[in-house]
Scaffold this active site. Structure first.
Site, PDB file in Angstrom:
ATOM      1  N   ASN A 111      55.341  -6.000  60.195  1.00  0.00           N
ATOM      2  CA  ASN A 111      56.008  -5.549  58.563  1.00  0.00           C
ATOM      3  C   ASN A 111      54.100  -5.445  58.137  1.00  0.00           C
ATOM      4  OD1 ASN A 111      57.959  -4.779  56.434  1.00  0.00           O
ATOM      5  ND2 ASN A 111      57.381  -6.201  55.715  1.00  0.00           N
ATOM      6  N   LYS A 112      54.596  -4.798  57.035  1.00  0.00           N
ATOM      7  CA  LYS A 112      53.578  -4.225  56.548  1.00  0.00           C
ATOM      8  C   LYS A 112      52.335  -5.503  56.542  1.00  0.00           C
ATOM      9  CE  LYS A 112      52.922  -1.202  54.957  1.00  0.00           C
ATOM     10  NZ  LYS A 112      52.215  -0.244  55.692  1.00  0.00           N
ATOM     11  N   ASP A 165      59.093  -3.280  60.697  1.00  0.00           N
ATOM     12  CA  ASP A 165      58.959  -2.014  60.706  1.00  0.00           C
ATOM     13  C   ASP A 165      59.468  -1.681  62.271  1.00  0.00           C
ATOM     14  OD1 ASP A 165      56.811  -2.236  58.516  1.00  0.00           O
ATOM     15  OD2 ASP A 165      58.000  -0.216  59.262  1.00  0.00           O
ATOM     16  N   ARG A 177      58.734   6.827  53.464  1.00  0.00           N
ATOM     17  CA  ARG A 177      57.458   6.299  54.383  1.00  0.00           C
ATOM     18  C   ARG A 177      58.825   4.874  54.265  1.00  0.00           C
ATOM     19  NH1 ARG A 177      58.909   2.645  50.577  1.00  0.00           N
ATOM     20  NH2 ARG A 177      57.835   1.300  52.046  1.00  0.00           N
ATOM     21  N   GLY A 178      59.307   4.481  55.102  1.00  0.00           N
ATOM     22  CA  GLY A 178      59.890   2.604  55.049  1.00  0.00           C
ATOM     23  C   GLY A 178      60.557   2.892  56.211  1.00  0.00           C
ATOM     24  N   ALA A 179      60.592   2.013  57.414  1.00  0.00           N
ATOM     25  CA  ALA A 179      60.959   1.920  58.707  1.00  0.00           C
ATOM     26  C   ALA A 179      63.012   3.038  58.720  1.00  0.00           C
ATOM     27  CB  ALA A 179      61.125   0.702  59.887  1.00  0.00           C
ATOM     28  N   ARG A 215      54.267   8.548  63.043  1.00  0.00           N
ATOM     29  CA  ARG A 215      53.313   6.842  63.034  1.00  0.00           C
ATOM     30  C   ARG A 215      54.165   6.170  64.014  1.00  0.00           C
ATOM     31  NH1 ARG A 215      54.805   5.041  56.410  1.00  0.00           N
ATOM     32  NH2 ARG A 215      52.979   3.450  57.717  1.00  0.00           N
ATOM     33  N   GLN A 272      52.675  -0.160  47.341  1.00  0.00           N
ATOM     34  CA  GLN A 272      54.257  -0.311  47.879  1.00  0.00           C
ATOM     35  C   GLN A 272      54.519  -0.879  47.325  1.00  0.00           C
ATOM     36  OE1 GLN A 272      52.088  -0.340  50.454  1.00  0.00           O
ATOM     37  NE2 GLN A 272      52.865   1.332  52.474  1.00  0.00           N
TER      38      GLN A 272
HETATM   39  O1  MRU Z   1      53.227   2.411  55.526  1.00  0.00           O
HETATM   40  P1  MRU Z   1      54.975   2.133  55.132  1.00  0.00           P
HETATM   41  O2  MRU Z   1      55.261   2.150  53.467  1.00  0.00           O
HETATM   42  O3  MRU Z   1      56.185   2.886  55.539  1.00  0.00           O
HETATM   43  O4  MRU Z   1      55.402   0.337  54.993  1.00  0.00           O
HETATM   44  C1  MRU Z   1      56.650   0.053  54.678  1.00  0.00           C
HETATM   45  C2  MRU Z   1      57.135  -1.453  55.112  1.00  0.00           C
HETATM   46  O5  MRU Z   1      56.049  -2.017  55.703  1.00  0.00           O
HETATM   47  C3  MRU Z   1      58.231  -1.794  55.111  1.00  0.00           C
HETATM   48  O6  MRU Z   1      58.850  -2.937  54.526  1.00  0.00           O
HETATM   49  C4  MRU Z   1      59.158  -2.118  56.680  1.00  0.00           C
HETATM   50  O7  MRU Z   1      59.446  -0.350  57.053  1.00  0.00           O
HETATM   51  C5  MRU Z   1      60.506  -1.845  56.448  1.00  0.00           C
HETATM   52  S1  MRU Z   1      61.087  -0.808  54.614  1.00  0.00           S
HETATM   53  C6  MRU Z   1      63.453  -1.291  55.018  1.00  0.00           C
END
Ligand code: MRU
Length: 350
Positions: free
Chosen positions: A253-254, A243, A54-56, A97, A202
């Site tokens: 973002n999250k 994201d 996970r994470g963009a 996603r 996270q």
């Molecule tokens: O649902 P996730 O864990 O994929 O969400 C991740 C985030 O929101 C991060 O802050 C974002 O992807 C940036 S990662 C460098």
């Protein structure tokens, strides 16, 4: 080029080895550091869907690796048949996603390269090589971003971060946590406050694990302690990842990022976003962006333990949008976009 192995975090989130995709299984952290390997793109799609990865930026590179596996899996004898197999895989990977634009970015890069090739073998080779290149470039981009961003932080700063925008959200090094790593490496003493980041945690599972693993001073707080921490003067600056960032400077973002940014504004604390140009969406408007809604069980329990009554209604958006007026700057590999964000962002893409 700097070797990712020698960058400070030894965590390599996703990599290509012997025609397989290797990933840290992030659902097992922080209790177990386990790696999984895939040779079927459907399994990569499932890994993205279930947050194994996970994470963009990590999702973007995983999507590209997924297409490289699809190329290897294909029995096509002609260019057209191979492209149609890749297109089918692209759709499956893309639908995993919806919010992080990096997934589309990674898939598009590979499809563009595939279309240029002339023979089946040529296309397979170029798809694999390009996906590996995207992974290497991700680390270099993060390190450059880290250098730019480190100028914003001072000796003895305490920096709040939300979610995990670290090595575990990228190939290695991280975006927001990359900036924190680079600040520390520039000789400044810093401390980090990480929010727990309900519902999937996270912050406590990944950011706390990653920073502790690398010897960076980190304190964990409940999400509900953001206002307290800021009002007590415990936070000097905030840095988070993204994201998707729109040309207007709106940052997706999250879930919870908007609350942190609002609190930061209220307390006069600078709020920064660190993200590569691959996280920018220069076409869409705020209302066009699909916010992923995730399953109720993430909210009705913590891990396997149920904490809410059976049958309760749940609203569980995975992301929110922070408007540009709450953002002090966006750190990218091309430099820092300062307000007015729309004008500064435009210059990066000219
Ligand atoms: O649902 P996730 O864990 O994929 O969400 C991740 C985030 O929101 C991060 O802050 C974002 O992807 C940036 S990662 C460098």
């Amino acid at each position: 080029m700097q070797d990712p192995e020698t960058t400070h975090s030894s965590l390599k989130t996703v990599e290509w080895k012997d025609n397989k995709v290797i990933m840290i299984d992030q659902t097992k952290l922080p209790n177990k550091l386990e790696y999984v390997e895939f040779s079927d793109y459907n399994d990569v799609a499932n890994a993205i869907r279930t947050l194994i990865v996970r994470g963009a930026p990590a999702i973007g590179v995983s999507g590209a690796f997924g297409l490289a596996l699809a190329a290897l899996q294909s029995n096509a004898k002609t260019k057209n048949d191979l492209l149609s197999d890749l297109e089918k895989a692209r759709t499956i990977l893309f639908e995993t996603r919806p919010t992080a634009i990096n997934l589309k970015w990674g898939l598009d890069k590979i499809m563009q390269i595939a279309k240029i090739g002339e023979t089946v073998d040529q296309i397979k080779d170029s798809v694999i090589e390009t996906s590996k290149k995207l992974a290497d470039e991700d680390v270099q981009t993060n390190m450059t971003m880290g250098k730019h961003g480190s100028e914003l932080f001072e000796n003895n700063d305490t920096i709040m971060t939300h979610c995990n925008a670290g090595a575990l959200a990228t190939v290695a090094y991280g975006t927001a946590l990359g900036v924190i790593r680079a600040t520390k490496d520039s000789g400044k003493s810093i401390k980090v406050i990480a929010t727990e980041t309900r519902p999937v945690q996270q912050g406590s599972r990944l950011t706390a694990f990653e920073l502790k693993h690398d010897g960076i001073d980190v304190s964990l707080i409940a999400d509900t302690a953001v206002g307290y921490s800021m009002s007590k003067g415990l936070v000097d600056k905030v840095v988070v990842g993204a994201d998707r960032i729109l040309r207007t400077g709106h940052v997706f973002n999250k879930i919870g990022t908007y609350q942190v940014a609002t609190m930061a504004k209220k307390h006069g604390i600078p709020f920064y976003v660190a993200a590569p140009l691959s996280s920018f969406d220069m076409k869409n408007n705020p209302e066009d962006v699909v916010i992923e809604q995730r399953k109720a069980s993430e909210v009705t329990g913590i891990g396997d333990r149920r904490t809410a009554p059976e049958g309760i209604n749940v609203i569980n958006p995975a992301f929110d949008m922070t408007p540009p007026e709450l953002i002090s700057g966006i750190i990218t590999e091309k430099g820092i976009a300062k307000p007015p964000l729309e004008e500064s962002i435009k210059k990066f893409f000219q």
